[in-house]
Design a protein around this motif. Structure first.
Motif, PDB file in Angstrom:
ATOM      1  N   GLU B  11      40.815  21.205 -14.082  1.00  0.00           N
ATOM      2  CA  GLU B  11      41.715  21.279 -15.242  1.00  0.00           C
ATOM      3  C   GLU B  11      42.959  20.417 -15.026  1.00  0.00           C
ATOM      4  O   GLU B  11      43.465  19.789 -15.950  1.00  0.00           O
ATOM      5  CB  GLU B  11      42.149  22.728 -15.505  1.00  0.00           C
ATOM      6  CG  GLU B  11      41.042  23.626 -16.032  1.00  0.00           C
ATOM      7  CD  GLU B  11      40.519  23.181 -17.395  1.00  0.00           C
ATOM      8  OE1 GLU B  11      41.316  22.678 -18.208  1.00  0.00           O
ATOM      9  OE2 GLU B  11      39.310  23.310 -17.619  1.00  0.00           O
ATOM     10  N   LYS B  14      42.081  16.911 -15.708  1.00  0.00           N
ATOM     11  CA  LYS B  14      41.879  16.642 -17.133  1.00  0.00           C
ATOM     12  C   LYS B  14      43.211  16.459 -17.855  1.00  0.00           C
ATOM     13  O   LYS B  14      43.312  15.716 -18.813  1.00  0.00           O
ATOM     14  CB  LYS B  14      41.119  17.805 -17.783  1.00  0.00           C
ATOM     15  CG  LYS B  14      39.665  17.922 -17.377  1.00  0.00           C
ATOM     16  CD  LYS B  14      39.082  19.143 -18.052  1.00  0.00           C
ATOM     17  CE  LYS B  14      37.738  19.546 -17.511  1.00  0.00           C
ATOM     18  NZ  LYS B  14      37.319  20.836 -18.102  1.00  0.00           N
ATOM     19  N   MET B  15      44.235  17.214 -17.400  1.00  0.00           N
ATOM     20  CA  MET B  15      45.528  17.140 -18.062  1.00  0.00           C
ATOM     21  C   MET B  15      46.347  15.942 -17.580  1.00  0.00           C
ATOM     22  O   MET B  15      47.310  15.539 -18.223  1.00  0.00           O
ATOM     23  CB  MET B  15      46.332  18.415 -17.784  1.00  0.00           C
ATOM     24  CG  MET B  15      45.994  19.562 -18.712  1.00  0.00           C
ATOM     25  SD  MET B  15      46.452  19.183 -20.402  1.00  0.00           S
ATOM     26  CE  MET B  15      44.897  19.489 -21.233  1.00  0.00           C
ATOM     27  N   ILE B  76      44.862  22.671 -23.941  1.00  0.00           N
ATOM     28  CA  ILE B  76      43.959  22.958 -22.839  1.00  0.00           C
ATOM     29  C   ILE B  76      42.559  23.346 -23.335  1.00  0.00           C
ATOM     30  O   ILE B  76      41.603  23.335 -22.579  1.00  0.00           O
ATOM     31  CB  ILE B  76      44.576  24.037 -21.927  1.00  0.00           C
ATOM     32  CG1 ILE B  76      44.144  23.832 -20.489  1.00  0.00           C
ATOM     33  CG2 ILE B  76      44.221  25.430 -22.376  1.00  0.00           C
ATOM     34  CD1 ILE B  76      45.291  23.789 -19.558  1.00  0.00           C
ATOM     35  N   ALA B  79      39.685  19.528 -25.825  1.00  0.00           N
ATOM     36  CA  ALA B  79      38.495  18.721 -25.553  1.00  0.00           C
ATOM     37  C   ALA B  79      37.246  19.592 -25.517  1.00  0.00           C
ATOM     38  O   ALA B  79      36.161  19.132 -25.835  1.00  0.00           O
ATOM     39  CB  ALA B  79      38.644  17.969 -24.241  1.00  0.00           C
ATOM     40  N   GLU B  80      37.406  20.842 -25.134  1.00  0.00           N
ATOM     41  CA  GLU B  80      36.246  21.726 -25.092  1.00  0.00           C
ATOM     42  C   GLU B  80      35.735  22.042 -26.496  1.00  0.00           C
ATOM     43  O   GLU B  80      34.561  22.260 -26.700  1.00  0.00           O
ATOM     44  CB  GLU B  80      36.581  23.024 -24.351  1.00  0.00           C
ATOM     45  CG  GLU B  80      36.365  22.940 -22.844  1.00  0.00           C
ATOM     46  CD  GLU B  80      37.398  22.072 -22.153  1.00  0.00           C
ATOM     47  OE1 GLU B  80      38.510  21.934 -22.692  1.00  0.00           O
ATOM     48  OE2 GLU B  80      37.085  21.524 -21.084  1.00  0.00           O
ATOM     49  N   ALA B  82      35.890  19.949 -28.989  1.00  0.00           N
ATOM     50  CA  ALA B  82      35.252  18.760 -29.530  1.00  0.00           C
ATOM     51  C   ALA B  82      33.831  18.668 -28.992  1.00  0.00           C
ATOM     52  O   ALA B  82      33.585  18.914 -27.826  1.00  0.00           O
ATOM     53  CB  ALA B  82      36.048  17.515 -29.116  1.00  0.00           C
ATOM     54  N   ASP B  83      32.894  18.355 -29.874  1.00  0.00           N
ATOM     55  CA  ASP B  83      31.483  18.204 -29.501  1.00  0.00           C
ATOM     56  C   ASP B  83      30.990  19.379 -28.668  1.00  0.00           C
ATOM     57  O   ASP B  83      31.296  20.519 -28.955  1.00  0.00           O
ATOM     58  CB  ASP B  83      31.263  16.878 -28.758  1.00  0.00           C
ATOM     59  CG  ASP B  83      31.596  15.688 -29.646  1.00  0.00           C
ATOM     60  OD1 ASP B  83      31.199  15.723 -30.815  1.00  0.00           O
ATOM     61  OD2 ASP B  83      32.263  14.762 -29.172  1.00  0.00           O
ATOM     62  N   GLY B  84      30.268  19.080 -27.605  1.00  0.00           N
ATOM     63  CA  GLY B  84      29.673  20.173 -26.834  1.00  0.00           C
ATOM     64  C   GLY B  84      30.477  20.522 -25.592  1.00  0.00           C
ATOM     65  O   GLY B  84      29.910  20.848 -24.563  1.00  0.00           O
ATOM     66  N   GLY B  85      31.799  20.450 -25.683  1.00  0.00           N
ATOM     67  CA  GLY B  85      32.649  20.637 -24.503  1.00  0.00           C
ATOM     68  C   GLY B  85      32.508  21.981 -23.825  1.00  0.00           C
ATOM     69  O   GLY B  85      32.360  22.050 -22.603  1.00  0.00           O
ATOM     70  N   TRP B  86      32.547  23.063 -24.601  1.00  0.00           N
ATOM     71  CA  TRP B  86      32.387  24.389 -23.980  1.00  0.00           C
ATOM     72  C   TRP B  86      31.006  24.500 -23.364  1.00  0.00           C
ATOM     73  O   TRP B  86      30.830  25.086 -22.296  1.00  0.00           O
ATOM     74  CB  TRP B  86      32.573  25.505 -25.006  1.00  0.00           C
ATOM     75  CG  TRP B  86      33.991  25.718 -25.443  1.00  0.00           C
ATOM     76  CD1 TRP B  86      34.476  25.574 -26.715  1.00  0.00           C
ATOM     77  CD2 TRP B  86      35.112  26.130 -24.631  1.00  0.00           C
ATOM     78  NE1 TRP B  86      35.826  25.856 -26.735  1.00  0.00           N
ATOM     79  CE2 TRP B  86      36.240  26.202 -25.480  1.00  0.00           C
ATOM     80  CE3 TRP B  86      35.264  26.425 -23.283  1.00  0.00           C
ATOM     81  CZ2 TRP B  86      37.509  26.569 -25.024  1.00  0.00           C
ATOM     82  CZ3 TRP B  86      36.521  26.789 -22.830  1.00  0.00           C
ATOM     83  CH2 TRP B  86      37.623  26.858 -23.686  1.00  0.00           C
ATOM     84  N   GLN B  88      29.192  22.081 -22.129  1.00  0.00           N
ATOM     85  CA  GLN B  88      29.132  21.322 -20.883  1.00  0.00           C
ATOM     86  C   GLN B  88      29.839  22.068 -19.749  1.00  0.00           C
ATOM     87  O   GLN B  88      29.313  22.170 -18.650  1.00  0.00           O
ATOM     88  CB  GLN B  88      29.778  19.951 -21.085  1.00  0.00           C
ATOM     89  CG  GLN B  88      29.558  19.019 -19.906  1.00  0.00           C
ATOM     90  CD  GLN B  88      30.196  17.665 -20.131  1.00  0.00           C
ATOM     91  OE1 GLN B  88      31.342  17.551 -20.523  1.00  0.00           O
ATOM     92  NE2 GLN B  88      29.431  16.628 -19.889  1.00  0.00           N
ATOM     93  N   LEU B  89      30.992  22.629 -20.065  1.00  0.00           N
ATOM     94  CA  LEU B  89      31.773  23.307 -19.024  1.00  0.00           C
ATOM     95  C   LEU B  89      31.108  24.614 -18.585  1.00  0.00           C
ATOM     96  O   LEU B  89      30.984  24.900 -17.391  1.00  0.00           O
ATOM     97  CB  LEU B  89      33.185  23.575 -19.547  1.00  0.00           C
ATOM     98  CG  LEU B  89      34.150  24.298 -18.614  1.00  0.00           C
ATOM     99  CD1 LEU B  89      34.312  23.554 -17.306  1.00  0.00           C
ATOM    100  CD2 LEU B  89      35.518  24.478 -19.281  1.00  0.00           C
TER     101      LEU B  89
END
Lengths: 312, 246
Positions: B11, B14-15, B76, B79-80, B82-86, B88-89
């Protein structure tokens, strides 16, 4: 049937039993029994909204099944989720990125979570042919490059199972070709089992060994692509003088035919049985005008299956 | 525990290299400007640290801290969403609890950076304007740390909202809307202490003579309310995140 028995002998990487997912009483996926063997490329086919992504989300533990069980690597997903996910790489929908970060940093963020050696980043960049582009911010990447980066991210943890949901969606033909040859290489070079979903048979048939076709949440076909090609090989059409009576006679012999546009349509059968049927029809006084084999393309067959016109 | 630290490290990466650092500098910079320009001298009397702190912290604690808590929470999760962010994470070998707590820790770390910079700004302006009484460390630390502590429930609440709403703007709009009435609610000793948007301001203002409304409250009671609501909001957010269908 022989095919199914052989498959059961190899170790199943994914095995679902009576998987059910309901949303407000409506089943999005029901009685789904997936069986994917080690080292296979399994094509998961179905029209949009058939339940492919819902199934994949359940396999990755992103949503909980209403009932039924999921076993991956022979372990129960509910109980051993972390151990299982450690050996699974995935790309669901289009992957999201931190656009202001380079490809390298995006992979590094995932690497930190997976806790694999730093050298692995260069390896996966090489596999998806992004070496040399890794320092550029991802927001400048083309869709195809982003998709390849998504696959690189999925490969980062050296997975034994790769789950790709519509990886070629939105790509141009050359992008599709690149992804396809990449996926085909993986089981051979890395020993990875691949589950790849698509709504287009043409995309899958050139890489998958086994296909599962899902329609309205139910599996309607699951077997090798060779078997699918055989099934599609065509049916027999007969034009005779008295079609109704001839059909009754044929079906009494167990042919399972139907009448379509005044012609008798019979499923594929052996040469001997065809000869016997014709002989019998002639002996019963039917005049036979035409005997045709109707070949359909695999795509036509697939459409028939997903539209519910044919049960396999 | 190992998973938590690994997610936190991701994280942080990412920030990094994003405009979030501008946001961290923003409020202390404004406070510095206010402190440098405000007219604080009363008929020949020297400026005290208490006066300087209350002048500089007013806008910072009343407006910026609550708004930033919401902005960081929204950023925070951005990005999750957007699209399939959650997807992917959360398809990585992580527990949802560790992901949620790492994201929450990240928000609080950013707010801590804001507070430290603000502290530096106060000390800097004090030196600039020639405040030559000894620095009241206890009061300063209570104010800086108290303000940060009082952001905890709000940050937990905003994270709970941001993770569940896929929109980036809506939680922010809600947050700003609820920050606005702070000046009014501050007059109420009944509701004030329970308003998460107001708590940073109550905690940061020096506990001096002129208390009114919600300021007229012992620090201990405020801390009890803050910790109680923190546990509540964090639990609700975590519960909802663990059950989230992604």
């Amino acid at each position: 049937m022989l095919v199914t028995e052989v498959k059961k002998m190899t170790q199943a990487v994914i095995e679902t039993t009576n998987l059910l997912k309901e949303y407000r009483g409506r089943a999005a996926v029901e009685h789904l029994n997936l069986n994917i063997g080690k080292g296979e490329i399994y094509g998961f086919l179905g029209p949009n909204g058939a339940g492919k992504t819902t199934t994949i989300r359940m396999l990755l533990g992103l949503i909980k099944p209403t009932s039924g069980s999921i076993k991956i690597f022979g372990q129960d997903l509910k109980r051993n989720k972390l151990q299982i996910l450690r050996k699974v790489g995935s790309l669901v929908e289009s992957p999201s990125y931190y656009g202001h970060l380079s490809a390298l940093d995006n992979l590094e963020a995932i690497r930190r979570i997976l806790n694999v050696p730093k050298s692995r980043i260069a390896e996966v960049l090489d596999i998806v042919s992004l070496t040399g582009e890794e320092k550029r911010p991802v927001k400048g990447f083309s869709l195809g490059m982003k998709q390849r980066l998504g696959i690189a991210a999925a490969l980062l943890g050296s997975p034994e199972l790769l789950i790709l949901d519509e990886p070629t969606n939105g790509l141009d033909p050359s992008g599709i070709q690149e992804i396809r040859s990449l996926i085909k290489r993986l089981p051979v070079e890395e020993g990875i089992t691949v589950l790849v979903s698509s709504h287009l048979l043409s995309e899958i048939e050139q890489m998958a060994g086994t296909v599962g076709i899902i329609r309205s949440g139910r599996m309607v076909y699951q077997d090798t692509i060779a078997h699918l090609q055989q099934q599609a090989a065509g049916d027999l059409r007969l034009a005779v003088s008295e079609p109704e009576e001839a059909l009754i006679l044929a079906n009494r012999r167990g042919c399972g035919g139907t009448l379509q546009e005044g012609r008798i349509t019979l499923p594929r059968m052996s040469d001997v049985r065809v000869a016997l049927l014709i002989k019998e029809l002639v002996e019963n006084g039917h005049a036979i005008y035409r005997v045709e084999e109707h070949r359909q393309s695999l795509e036509e067959f697939f459409l028939q299956v997903v539209e519910g016109g044919q049960s396999v | 525990m190992g998973i938590f630290w690994r997610v936190l490290s991701a994280e942080r990466l990412k920030m990094s290299k994003s405009f979030v650092w501008l946001l961290v500098i923003g409020s202390p910079a404004v406070a510095m400007l206010i402190g440098a320009l405000a007219n604080m001298e009363e008929e020949g009397q020297m400026i005290t640290w208490e006066v300087l702190l209350s002048v500089m912290s007013l806008f910072h604690a009343m407006f910026f801290l609550p708004v930033l808590s919401g902005v960081f929470a929204a950023l925070i999760c951005r990005a999750e969403h957007a699209d399939g962010g959650w997807k992917q994470l959360l398809a990585l070998p992580v527990t949802r609890t560790s992901v949620y707590l790492a994201k929450y820790t990240m928000i609080m770390a950013l707010l801590a950076a804001v507070q430290l910079l603000f502290f530096a700004a106060v000390l800097g302006v004090g030196a600039l304007r020639g405040v030559d009484v000894p620095i009241p460390w206890t009061m300063f630390l209570a104010s800086i740390f108290g303000g940060w502590l009082a952001c905890m429930p709000l940050a937990a609440l905003q994270l709970a909202i941001s993770q569940s709403w896929s929109s980036f703007g809506a939680p922010l709009a809600l947050n700003v809307t609820l920050t606005m009435p702070n000046m009014l609610i501050a007059n109420s000793s009944t509701y004030g202490p329970y308003d998460p948007w107001l708590q940073p301001m109550l905690a940061m203002s020096p506990f001096g003579e002129d208390r009114f409304g919600a300021f007229n409250l012992p620090l201990e009671s405020l801390i009890t309310v803050v910790l109680g609501s923190l546990i509540l909001f964090l639990a609700v957010g975590l519960f909802s995140f663990r059950r989230k269908a992604v």
